[in-house]
Design a protein around this motif. Sequence first.
Motif, PDB file in Angstrom:
ATOM      1  N   PRO A  58     -66.640 -30.401  29.266  1.00  0.00           N
ATOM      2  CA  PRO A  58     -66.293 -28.854  29.699  1.00  0.00           C
ATOM      3  C   PRO A  58     -64.671 -29.194  30.531  1.00  0.00           C
ATOM      4  O   PRO A  58     -63.915 -28.202  30.621  1.00  0.00           O
ATOM      5  N   HIS A  59     -64.303 -30.326  30.893  1.00  0.00           N
ATOM      6  CA  HIS A  59     -63.015 -30.397  31.548  1.00  0.00           C
ATOM      7  C   HIS A  59     -61.905 -30.320  30.486  1.00  0.00           C
ATOM      8  O   HIS A  59     -60.793 -30.026  30.866  1.00  0.00           O
ATOM      9  N   GLY A  99     -61.831 -28.078  28.224  1.00  0.00           N
ATOM     10  CA  GLY A  99     -61.728 -26.676  28.346  1.00  0.00           C
ATOM     11  C   GLY A  99     -60.817 -26.254  29.378  1.00  0.00           C
ATOM     12  O   GLY A  99     -59.994 -25.353  29.151  1.00  0.00           O
ATOM     13  N   GLU A 100     -61.296 -26.755  30.611  1.00  0.00           N
ATOM     14  CA  GLU A 100     -60.136 -26.308  31.416  1.00  0.00           C
ATOM     15  C   GLU A 100     -58.839 -26.341  31.378  1.00  0.00           C
ATOM     16  O   GLU A 100     -58.086 -25.885  31.927  1.00  0.00           O
ATOM     17  N   MET A 101     -58.622 -27.618  30.797  1.00  0.00           N
ATOM     18  CA  MET A 101     -57.126 -28.106  30.721  1.00  0.00           C
ATOM     19  C   MET A 101     -56.431 -27.300  29.510  1.00  0.00           C
ATOM     20  O   MET A 101     -55.109 -27.403  29.444  1.00  0.00           O
ATOM     21  N   ASP A 121     -61.723 -34.099  41.094  1.00  0.00           N
ATOM     22  CA  ASP A 121     -62.721 -32.987  40.877  1.00  0.00           C
ATOM     23  C   ASP A 121     -63.321 -32.722  42.201  1.00  0.00           C
ATOM     24  O   ASP A 121     -64.616 -32.904  42.335  1.00  0.00           O
ATOM     25  N   LYS A 164     -66.772 -29.249  39.769  1.00  0.00           N
ATOM     26  CA  LYS A 164     -66.829 -28.317  38.383  1.00  0.00           C
ATOM     27  C   LYS A 164     -67.486 -28.878  37.213  1.00  0.00           C
ATOM     28  O   LYS A 164     -68.133 -28.301  36.644  1.00  0.00           O
ATOM     29  N   THR A 165     -66.762 -30.175  36.762  1.00  0.00           N
ATOM     30  CA  THR A 165     -67.357 -30.907  35.575  1.00  0.00           C
ATOM     31  C   THR A 165     -67.779 -32.225  36.094  1.00  0.00           C
ATOM     32  O   THR A 165     -68.484 -33.029  35.220  1.00  0.00           O
TER      33      THR A 165
END
Length: 498
Positions: free
Chosen positions: A116-117, A119-121, A293, A297-298
């Motif tokens: 998911p990280h 997707g954050e970036m 982090d 979050k991830t």
Amino acid sequence: MRRRVDWVITLAPFTTVLALCLLFAVRPVAANEILLKVRHMLGNTFGVWYLAVGFFFFLVSLYIAFSRYGEIVLGDAGEGPRYSFPAWGAMMFTCGLAADILFYSFSEWISYACDPHIGEMGKVQDWAGVYPLFHWGFIPWSFYLVLAVAFGFMLHVRKCRRHRYSEACRPLIGARADGICGRMIDLLAGTATTFGVATPLISEFVLQITGMHASRLVVDEIILTLTFVTYTSVLLKKARGISRLADACMGLFVILLGYVLLFSGQTRYILETGFQSFGTMIQNFPELATFTDPLRKTSFPQNWTIYYWAYWMVWCVAAPFFIGSISKGRTVRQTILGGYVFGGGATLLSFIILGNYSMGLQMSGAADFIGQFKKSSDIYGVIVSIVRTLPCPELVMLLVILTMIAFYATSFDSIAYTASCYSYRKLDDGQEPSMLIQFMWCVLLIVFPVALLFSRSSMANLQSISIITAFPLSLILFAIVVSFLKDAGIFLKKRSDS
């Protein structure tokens, strides 16, 4: 030989490995639970320490290379290098984690794409190819290279006959290197050498791409084959066996990369995405190196970056000694910058070519490796699917197997040779450790990972072992850096005064 061999340092790792093998065989569930708890405590609570150590070593490598320390010759004044640049670079690259590098090059971007990280970036196309270059690039190789020049200075300038971590710490700890303090340093370093993770990964990979069913007999045959190649190269050492085997490894490696780059139909995508990913990594390097982090979050750095820095720190016990020994006659600056060019450069090329090939198929819609991985969680099966999309896949599979076995043998041969020197109380310049001691270390480097494979330990457990072992080892690495800067500073002052 008995008088010269330090049997405490030599046998302590064997005893530790046998105890751990027994633990994983008798109580695998309990052992795995303990590993995960300790790994969580170190990685989650003290994870910033691992990240700080990695960033520190990279900065120190640049400082040493471009400062007055970089002018120091690792040898006598006017002494020339023993090996040519290509032969030296090949040995430097292959003594590291080359077999693992090949394995991960095919598919590591897929693991990041599913995290998911990413997707954050932003988009998978923009970031999935960046992290492999970061996790296998400058910071990992800085661990090797800073320690290599420290050990090279100790061996070739100070002419130390004790090939030990404690000896490298002597400028800092003084006479305590001969006492309990030095003994503890050597015991920790000697035991850490055995925690390799390549064996189960390579064994499973070979089993997958050949279509054989996993069994104890098949794995034994694979390991015995690798051991035979390793031992054969040991016997050839007087004829520069490591150098010749390293050249053969690089030849196979170049053929594999060239085949994928030129005949896969993805040449333009591979080059352009690789160029872009490298630029993105350079632009965001400080942020990538210091991302913790804190809100979890991830937990991306805890799951990936911290593990990789620990992974390379554990292998720093032996590989830098070997790099330092083969760098005799070269300057400190040449060793560090040459290491980044040959070792780091070859590593990045592997990830750019092999990784971007499969990512190109994914991005164009020609294949869905991400979907296959999410459905099966079988990364080995995904790699088989990737290889089968290449022209003449059976030929490629055979080439991959041969290349990985050759790299595996070269890495273990160089590390076993260095660890064998570690077993001796003293070794004169040019003196070789006995073949028996070398073969004992070859076996030791294989036993523990195979035990983990038989006990069905997960990749998380292999990661846990690296993270746990690297925590105390990192303190010793710091001591070695401080010792080198102190001792090299004294050497330069005396040279300028004379």
